[in-house]
Design an enzyme around this catalytic site. Structure first.
Site, PDB file in Angstrom:
ATOM      1  N   VAL A 232       1.080  -0.962   0.096  1.00  0.00           N
ATOM      2  CA  VAL A 232       0.277   0.040   0.164  1.00  0.00           C
ATOM      3  C   VAL A 232       1.010   1.478  -0.042  1.00  0.00           C
ATOM      4  O   VAL A 232       1.682   0.997   1.117  1.00  0.00           O
ATOM      5  CB  VAL A 232      -1.100  -0.136   1.683  1.00  0.00           C
ATOM      6  CG1 VAL A 232      -1.683   1.012   0.779  1.00  0.00           C
ATOM      7  CG2 VAL A 232      -2.164  -1.597   1.027  1.00  0.00           C
TER       8      VAL A 232
ATOM      9  N   ASP B 206     -11.815 -10.813   6.077  1.00  0.00           N
ATOM     10  CA  ASP B 206     -10.623 -10.094   6.890  1.00  0.00           C
ATOM     11  C   ASP B 206     -10.478  -9.380   7.862  1.00  0.00           C
ATOM     12  O   ASP B 206      -9.928  -8.284   7.851  1.00  0.00           O
ATOM     13  CB  ASP B 206      -9.615 -10.405   5.861  1.00  0.00           C
ATOM     14  CG  ASP B 206      -7.969 -10.268   6.177  1.00  0.00           C
ATOM     15  OD1 ASP B 206      -7.435  -9.725   5.730  1.00  0.00           O
ATOM     16  OD2 ASP B 206      -8.150 -10.595   7.530  1.00  0.00           O
TER      17      ASP B 206
END
Lengths: 890, 196
Positions: free
Chosen positions: A115, A224
């Site tokens: 990211v 998740d």
């Protein structure tokens, strides 16, 4: 190769091989025969062969269903990770640009990619860019799945779900997701500073649960949920990241090697590779809460096997022991979420959220060690030295309502039964007129019929609000986007479709569209022979699918009617289409068409019901004298109900008849209620029920039906006017004004609609505006003192209030003896002339339709409490069958 | 050992040329291929080359071109190379899996065959080791079938290529593949649901 004596492993295998080769190409029958013989001669081999064949068949079948998930699929991706991750490779430097985004810095690395913080030069904003790892980029299947999942997740529009701006592919083929950048950091990062207070943990969990609620409703399971995937955002608290991304990426033996970190949050069923549903997310929320409160994870072990065993079998260390000041109710809630069996957990995110918000105030935790108190590890405080979550005050203060309620029910998956309660509005749909494609002249009929039938069927689904046919038919013809239509009609979903009928074949396409994203939640095509049976079956199937897709509380009711021939069907459709127009010509033509249908099929209940409705409406709107049509209407209703007792339209028409003809208020109410029971989205029944309740003096009960009538038919002036009147009677004049404006806008040439607006403006002490409206109304064609005396009275009142007494007088002179005494009485009453008013009322005949006006309209304020007036009201009661003499109880 | 491409190339080519008459000990091929594959992969990633060339078949092909003088090697030799590459690939994966400390799990199998959303701790690595073991067991009963799986699964080779590499007919490869898969599925604890 080793030796090949008989009975040696090689020989056995050789035999097995030979038999397998032979058997695998045989038909099931031949194969069975072969096995029968074999079992006698070589039982051991037969067993092994059978086992292999079963496995072989199973794989073949499964792969047919889902070729992407083939067993021993080619290793396209995992090996690359293996090649790269041997530790000797330093991570490549961050790229400078990805797509049009300029990379600023690396925010973090995870199992599913890297990211970056990046800048979008076009929109001049910061984004978080998640770049998928090369090995995933390489795998076509995984990429496709990732895209699909990301798109699904990006369609979730909720304050507690991270906004996804763009999903695209970089030049090197790696997919990326550009999302909103939230600088607040993740919960994981905060946890590094220490545990949270109970208030903060609750706040975060509530935000996460709201986001999950929205997702679960749309059929998406996050899979998740963990602290690293919850990020702080200034205004709305927290946002969930990484939706469904965990799902992308692989099948047996081409699976992603997950890191130990993720595993700690996996539910027991996830570790077993079983189907996960929303309750798996709830487990993860339990883990999240635990970790925030305790400062450590509930399950931790240095090795994967041990960790998995703990998750599956061991209870976590009791929260109550770790932090005694946590309210027991919260401890219990977390424990419930961490139940090993999904069935033992709360059944929905909404349930958990509500439980959280209902917690009593907790004992205040100490935020810091008191001055002079012993520090770390001395047992004081919570965890020795308590570190504050040094973040914006809003978080510590505890946010009040964080975020509010929202589907792409894409691939309505494994979530059913695990969703929370939903506001009615989430289950609202408008069925747009189906397009008629093709050139044959019959075509419009079939599209119309299917459309009409579909609306009727969907209207019978409880928990689902379906806009009336009238409203969708009356949308302006110019090109409007789905989003605009949805807004005008106030619905969450749009159902549309097309029909082609040619050469004896029927092709229908239908799709459920989400107006916010213009994406299709559901779409289906139907290809059938062109028969009335198909024409009736297809809407039934569509309606059932849509009801399921929208997770409604029931399935559509099957209207009871035997299949008819095409000619009857066509005539019936013509009747329905004309009926919906509610004009005199339309209603007359409808009557004719229904009679045509009945000539062909004498016991066609829907046509009888349609005929009843048309005739009743002709009387109701005064297009025909009631005496001439109501008897036929009654017969039609009886015939309809005789063969189809659960036809909502028939009950609604019966209600109208009982109101118009019998003046039996309670019986009428009973019929309307029955109609609504059968078809909750029956706009007409709702409206008429509201009106009759007002007439019977049950103002409070009338509110909901009238509100509903407007919801179901937002473009109906009659509904608006009725609701405006209700608010006028209930003294909420501002709302009354709002609705009256809508009604007037929808029907600029309708005197009643305009009049109500004028009245309300006057009551709100806005005589200038009232005057404009009322004078305009007076100028409308067909308006005269004989027909609309009330208008004269109102206008006169306005002039009076503006000090123009002469004009007022002049108007009132026009109201002469032809005017009903009640109207003159109103004029007197409004000027405070009580005696004259009462005297005139004494001369007035009872007009049942005026019951509501007398009961509630302000113009009678001055004399309402007079005994004479009250006696008159009692007479109205009797007329309407309350206070004895009713044929049915409400 | 310094990376001496010309001599590697000549060595490999020679090995393959004599493949028909004197099948080389597989190790002789597998090791250099293994090394070369890793080297190439790293180099590509360091260059941030387009992701698509990191596809195994393409990479193996490139390795072939680097390591072999194609003009001097026939189809059979080439197939041998690919089979060796398949083994190398398998080794890469198994080593990697072992390095990550994944263990086989005995009774409690994490793998359930056809559920795409399964994500378990180091499941892939663990499953790979299971597969590796199962494949070794299969090789004890049918070496040829195990090689077929290796070629097709780890090497991504087509039926034709596999047939050439193993010197059997394509039909045999197909049957072998069918049966080996069924056997492995069972060996890995797969439950075949009864036909509905």
């Amino acid at each position: 190769m080793s030796g090949s004596g008989r009975g040696s492993p090689d020989a056995e295998w050789g035999r097995l091989e030979e038999l397998f080769r032979r058997a695998v190409v045989l038909s099931p029958q031949d194969r069975a025969a072969m096995l029968v013989d074999l079992r006698e001669e070589e039982p051991a081999v037969a067993r092994e062969l059978e086992d292999l064949l079963e496995a072989h068949d199973f794989l073949a079948r499964a792969e047919e269903r889902e070729p992407e998930d083939a067993f021993l699929l080619r290793l396209d991706s995992q090996w690359a990770a293996a090649l790269v991750e041997d530790g000797s490779l330093t991570p490549p430097p961050a790229p400078r640009t990805v797509g049009r985004y300029r990379i600023v810095e690396t925010l973090g690395r995870g199992g599913m990619g890297i990211v970056y913080r990046a800048l979008d030069p076009r929109l001049e904003r910061e984004v978080a860019l998640k770049l998928l790892p090369r090995w995933l980029a390489v795998d076509e299947r995984a990429r496709a799945r990732f895209s699909r999942e990301a798109r699904t997740a990006s369609a979730l529009d909720h304050p507690n779900i991270a906004t996804i701006f763009e999903i695209d592919v970089a030049e090197d083929g790696r997919p990326y997701i550009a999302m909103a950048y939230y600088p607040g950091g993740t919960v994981a990062e905060r946890l590094e500073e220490g545990p949270a207070s109970v208030a903060e943990a609750r706040t975060v969990a509530e935000g996460v649960l709201r986001g999950l609620e929205a997702a679960h409703r749309a059929g998406i399971v996050h899979r998740d949920v963990k602290p690293a995937n919850v990020v702080f955002a200034e205004e709305t608290g927290v946002k969930l990241l990484d939706f469904g991304v965990a799902k992308a990426g692989g099948t047996a033996l081409t699976r992603v090697g997950a890191t130990l970190g993720t595993a700690a949050y996996m539910s027991p069923e996830q570790t077993r590779g079983e189907e996960v549903d929303a309750r798996s997310d709830l487990w993860s929320v339990g883990v999240l809460l635990y970790e925030m409160l305790a400062g450590r994870r509930p399950f931790s072990a240095p090795e994967p096997d041990a960790l998995i065993h703990q998750i599956r079998h061991d209870p976590p260390p009791p929260l109550g022991d770790l932090r005694p000041e946590i309210p027991p109710a919260l401890v219990e809630l977390v424990e419930r979420c961490l139940a090993k069996e999904p069935g033992a957990r709360p059944s929905s995110a909404g349930e958990v959220r509500r439980a959280l918000s209902e917690l009593d105030g907790e004992r205040r935790p100490s935020m810091r060690g008191a001055p002079g108190a012993p520090s770390a590890g001395a047992g004081g405080g919570i965890y020795g030295t308590v570190r504050r979550w040094g973040r914006p005050a809003w978080l510590l203060a505890g946010l009040a309502g964080i975020g509010l309620s929202w589907l792409v029910a894409a691939g309505v998956g494994d979530h059913r039964g695990a969703t929370g309660t939903v506001s009615e509005d989430e289950r609202s749909v408008a069925v747009l007129p189906f397009e008629s494609l093709g050139e044959a002249p019959d075509d419009p009929t079939y599209a119309l019929g299917i459309h009409d039938d579909l609306i009727t069927r969907l209207s019978s689904v409880s928990g689902l609000r379906v806009t009336s046919r009238r409203a969708v038919d009356n949308l302006p013809g110019d090109e409007r986007t789905v989003a605009e239509v949805a807004e005008v009609l106030g619905v969450r979903w749009i159902l549309e479709g097309s029909v082609v009928a040619s050469e004896g074949r029927l092709r229908v396409n239908a799709r459920l569209v989400d107006p916010r994203t213009e994406s299709q939640a559901w779409a289906r095509g139907y290809r059938r022979p062109l028969t009335a049976e198909s024409l009736q079956a297809i809407p039934g199937e569509i309606a059932t699918e849509v009801a399921l897709s929208l997770d409604a509380r029931s399935t559509p009711r099957d209207p009871e009617s035997a299949p008819v021939d095409l000619a009857t069907y066509r005539a019936w459709v013509e009747g329905r289409t004309n009926l919906e127009q509610r004009t005199e010509a339309g209603l007359q033509r409808g009557v004719e068409a229904f009679r045509e249908a009945l000539a062909r099929t004498p016991d066609h209940a829907p046509s009888w019901a349609g005929l009843a409705e048309a005739l009743t409406l002709l009387a109701n709107y005064r297009y025909e004298p009631p005496d001439s049509v109501l008897p036929d209407a009654r017969e039609a209703v009886d015939r309809a109900l005789a063969s189809a007792p659960e036809l909502a339209d028939a009950h609604a028409s019966l209600g109208l008849l009982r109101s118009l003809d019998d003046r039996d208020g309670p019986a009428s109410i009973a019929s309307f209620r029955r109609a609504l029971e059968l078809e909750p989205s029956h706009a007409g029944a709702s409206l008429w029920l509201g009106n009759i309740l007002i007439a019977l003096g049950r103002l409070d009960d009338a509110r909901l039906p009238l509100v509903r009538a407007v919801e179901l038919d937002p473009t109906s002036p009659a509904a608006r006017v009725a609701l405006a009147r209700w608010h006028q009677f209930a003294d909420s004049l501002d709302t009354a004004l709002e609705q009256a404006r809508q009604g007037a806008r929808l029907a600029p040439s309708s005197p009643p609609a305009q009049m109500v607006l004028g009245e309300i403006l006057r009551e709100l002490d806005r005589p200038g505006e009232a005057q404009v409206v009322l004078e305009r109304t007076r100028g409308l064609p067909g308006v005269n003192p004989g027909g609309f005396p009330g208008l004269w009275v109102e206008l006169a009142l306005v002039y009076e209030s503006r000090g123009e007494s002469e004009r007022a007088e002049a108007l009132l002179v026009e109201i002469d003896d032809r005017t009903p005494p009640s109207v003159r009485a109103a004029a007197e009453a409004s000027r405070g002339n009580r005696e004259e008013a009462l005297a005139l009322l004494a001369q007035s005949p009872i007009v049942p339709e005026f019951a509501g006006i007398f009961r509630y309209h302000h113009v009678w304020e001055a004399i309402r409490q007079e005994p004479a007036f009250q006696r008159m009201l009692a007479q109205y009661d009797e007329v309407w069958g309350i206070g004895g003499g009713s044929t049915a109880s409400p | 050992m310094t990376h001496d491409l010309p001599s590697l190339r000549s060595r490999t080519t020679t090995l393959l040329r004599t493949a028909e008459s004197d099948p080389p000990a597989l190790d002789e091929l597998v090791d250099p291929v293994y090394v070369e594959l890793k080297r190439m992969a790293r180099r590509q990633l360091a260059r941030e080359a387009p992701g698509h060339t990191l596809q195994p078949t393409a990479l193996v092909h490139e390795a072939y071109l680097r390591m072999v003088d194609a003009s001097r090697v026939d189809e059979r030799g080439r197939a041998y190379f690919y089979a060796a590459a398949a083994q190398a690939m398998r080794r890469v994966l198994v080593d990697h899996a072992r390095r990550r400390g994944a263990r086989k799990r005995g009774g409690d199998r994490v793998m359930e065959s056809l559920k795409p959303e399964t994500l378990a701790v180091d499941a892939f690595a663990g499953d790979l080791l299971d597969l590796h073991d199962a494949l070794e067991r299969l090789a004890e009963r049918s070496p040829r079938q195990a090689r077929v799986v290796e070629c097709r699964y780890f090497g991504g080779m087509s039926v034709q290529e596999t047939a050439r590499a193993l010197d059997v007919s394509p039909r045999t490869v197909k049957y072998d593949w069918s049966m080996a898969r069924a056997w492995l599925f069972r060996a890995l604890g797969g439950e075949a649901a009864p036909s509905g």
